[in-house]
Write a protein that holds these residues in place. Sequence first.
Motif, mmCIF file in Angstrom:
data_model
loop_
_atom_site.group_PDB
_atom_site.id
_atom_site.type_symbol
_atom_site.label_atom_id
_atom_site.label_comp_id
_atom_site.label_asym_id
_atom_site.label_seq_id
_atom_site.Cartn_x
_atom_site.Cartn_y
_atom_site.Cartn_z
ATOM 1 N N MET A 1 0.822 -1.208 0.000
ATOM 2 C CA MET A 1 0.000 0.000 0.000
ATOM 3 C C MET A 1 0.863 1.269 0.000
ATOM 4 N N LEU A 2 1.861 1.300 0.910
ATOM 5 C CA LEU A 2 2.828 2.406 0.941
ATOM 6 C C LEU A 2 4.221 1.832 1.134
ATOM 7 N N LYS A 3 5.131 2.250 0.254
ATOM 8 C CA LYS A 3 6.523 1.813 0.378
ATOM 9 C C LYS A 3 7.418 3.036 0.280
ATOM 10 N N ILE A 4 8.223 3.248 1.308
ATOM 11 C CA ILE A 4 9.167 4.357 1.349
ATOM 12 C C ILE A 4 10.573 3.780 1.302
ATOM 13 N N GLU A 5 11.357 4.261 0.340
ATOM 14 C CA GLU A 5 12.720 3.756 0.175
ATOM 15 C C GLU A 5 13.725 4.894 0.293
ATOM 16 N N ASN A 6 14.546 4.871 1.332
ATOM 17 C CA ASN A 6 15.677 5.800 1.498
ATOM 18 C C ASN A 6 15.268 7.261 1.335
ATOM 19 N N CYS B 1 5.545 14.511 2.554
ATOM 20 C CA CYS B 1 6.214 13.934 1.375
ATOM 21 C C CYS B 1 5.355 12.819 0.778
ATOM 22 N N VAL B 2 4.805 11.975 1.637
ATOM 23 C CA VAL B 2 3.941 10.886 1.175
ATOM 24 C C VAL B 2 2.692 11.437 0.494
ATOM 25 N N ALA B 3 2.158 12.529 1.036
ATOM 26 C CA ALA B 3 0.932 13.119 0.479
ATOM 27 C C ALA B 3 1.191 13.940 -0.779
ATOM 28 N N GLY B 4 2.459 14.104 -1.150
ATOM 29 C CA GLY B 4 2.781 14.865 -2.356
ATOM 30 C C GLY B 4 2.794 16.360 -2.154
ATOM 31 N N ILE B 5 2.825 16.808 -0.899
ATOM 32 C CA ILE B 5 2.833 18.244 -0.595
ATOM 33 C C ILE B 5 4.253 18.801 -0.645
ATOM 34 N N LEU B 6 5.210 18.019 -0.152
ATOM 35 C CA LEU B 6 6.613 18.437 -0.142
ATOM 36 C C LEU B 6 7.427 17.621 -1.143
ATOM 37 N N GLU B 7 8.327 18.282 -1.845
ATOM 38 C CA GLU B 7 9.300 17.586 -2.671
ATOM 39 C C GLU B 7 10.426 17.075 -1.785
ATOM 40 N N ASN C 1 0.282 2.284 -3.493
ATOM 41 C CA ASN C 1 -0.507 1.313 -4.259
ATOM 42 C C ASN C 1 0.186 0.966 -5.578
ATOM 43 N N GLY C 2 1.517 0.871 -5.525
ATOM 44 C CA GLY C 2 2.313 0.482 -6.689
ATOM 45 C C GLY C 2 2.722 1.617 -7.602
ATOM 46 N N LYS C 3 2.228 2.836 -7.327
ATOM 47 C CA LYS C 3 2.541 3.987 -8.181
ATOM 48 C C LYS C 3 3.569 4.888 -7.496
ATOM 49 N N ILE D 1 5.160 8.387 -6.471
ATOM 50 C CA ILE D 1 4.609 9.718 -6.226
ATOM 51 C C ILE D 1 5.223 10.772 -7.141
ATOM 52 N N LYS D 2 6.466 10.573 -7.572
ATOM 53 C CA LYS D 2 7.108 11.534 -8.467
ATOM 54 C C LYS D 2 6.650 11.345 -9.914
ATOM 55 N N ASP D 3 6.477 10.093 -10.322
ATOM 56 C CA ASP D 3 6.099 9.805 -11.708
ATOM 57 C C ASP D 3 4.605 9.960 -11.962
ATOM 58 N N ASP D 4 3.802 9.667 -10.948
ATOM 59 C CA ASP D 4 2.346 9.697 -11.120
ATOM 60 C C ASP D 4 1.686 10.330 -9.889
ATOM 61 N N PRO D 5 1.920 11.626 -9.676
ATOM 62 C CA PRO D 5 1.379 12.262 -8.468
ATOM 63 C C PRO D 5 -0.142 12.268 -8.413
ATOM 64 N N VAL D 6 -0.806 12.469 -9.549
ATOM 65 C CA VAL D 6 -2.267 12.499 -9.551
ATOM 66 C C VAL D 6 -2.827 11.118 -9.251
ATOM 67 N N GLY D 7 -2.230 10.092 -9.845
ATOM 68 C CA GLY D 7 -2.669 8.730 -9.572
ATOM 69 C C GLY D 7 -2.507 8.357 -8.113
ATOM 70 N N CYS D 8 -1.389 8.774 -7.520
ATOM 71 C CA CYS D 8 -1.149 8.499 -6.098
ATOM 72 C C CYS D 8 -2.153 9.238 -5.224
ATOM 73 N N LYS D 9 -2.385 10.510 -5.540
ATOM 74 C CA LYS D 9 -3.281 11.316 -4.713
ATOM 75 C C LYS D 9 -4.726 10.855 -4.806
ATOM 76 N N SER D 10 -5.073 10.188 -5.897
ATOM 77 C CA SER D 10 -6.438 9.675 -6.013
ATOM 78 C C SER D 10 -6.684 8.510 -5.055
ATOM 79 N N ASP D 11 -5.600 7.888 -4.581
ATOM 80 C CA ASP D 11 -5.720 6.727 -3.694
ATOM 81 C C ASP D 11 -5.570 7.080 -2.216
ATOM 82 N N ILE D 12 -5.250 8.340 -1.911
ATOM 83 C CA ILE D 12 -4.971 8.707 -0.527
ATOM 84 C C ILE D 12 -5.902 9.825 -0.053
#
Length: 237
Positions: free
Chosen positions: A1-6, A47-53, A62-64, A66-77
């Motif tokens: 659902m959420l994966k944060i890497e480094n 950062c997870v919510a796409g508010i901060l770079e 959900n597999g997307k 946040i940098k490549d598909d911010p709108v897709g990510c935000k639709s799921d959160i």
Amino acid sequence: MLKIENLTKTYANKVKAVDDISFEIEAGDIFGFIGHNGAGKTTTLKCVAGILEFETGQIYINGKNIKDDPVGCKSDIAYIPDNPDVYESLTGIQYINFVADIFKVTKHDRERLTEYYARQLTFTDALGDIISSYSHGMKQKLVIISALIHNPKLLILDEPFTGLDPQASFTVKEIMKDICNKGGAVFFSTHVLDVAEKICNKVAIIKKGKLVALGDIHNVMGDKSLEGTFMELAKNE
């Protein structure tokens, strides 16, 4: 659902608010994020919510990416900040409909969900009132209803119980559990450690931007309470 890497986030003063953290939240998890003020909790959530770079690392929702598909990510959160910042010239129902329009929620679904959550949070009578007349707790309830109007898969909350009365706090905890029972996940920061101990199955403790504990809550606590574990980790520099 959420994966944060480094994940690393540095502010203009060159202080690393978040320093190379990694963890994963799976469907069904209620994940508590714990730390002192200034430890990096809110920065991570934003950062997870796409508010901060952020300069390094990756965030997947959900597999997307946040940098490549911010709108897709935000639709799921849904993101609920610690301080509800809403358009005070609108009525409560106008604000909910505004958010529902953004997420393209159907008329039937928005009416059904508004009625359901307003009833759960004893907010029905306030829906037609101007938001500027609301107390902090009422604004918090409005933001919660608005956040849930599109059935988010991942609910992100920053100190969600601030300003809520005991009944509303209980209801929010039940809503969090219900989301997870339906296959979603919850990621929230809190200072209320006894609440986290009761409802979370996983926790992370962050200190000066770094994770100092992570995992199943019972493994993190060991034979102590969550408060005792946190105080011990906070004390050890």
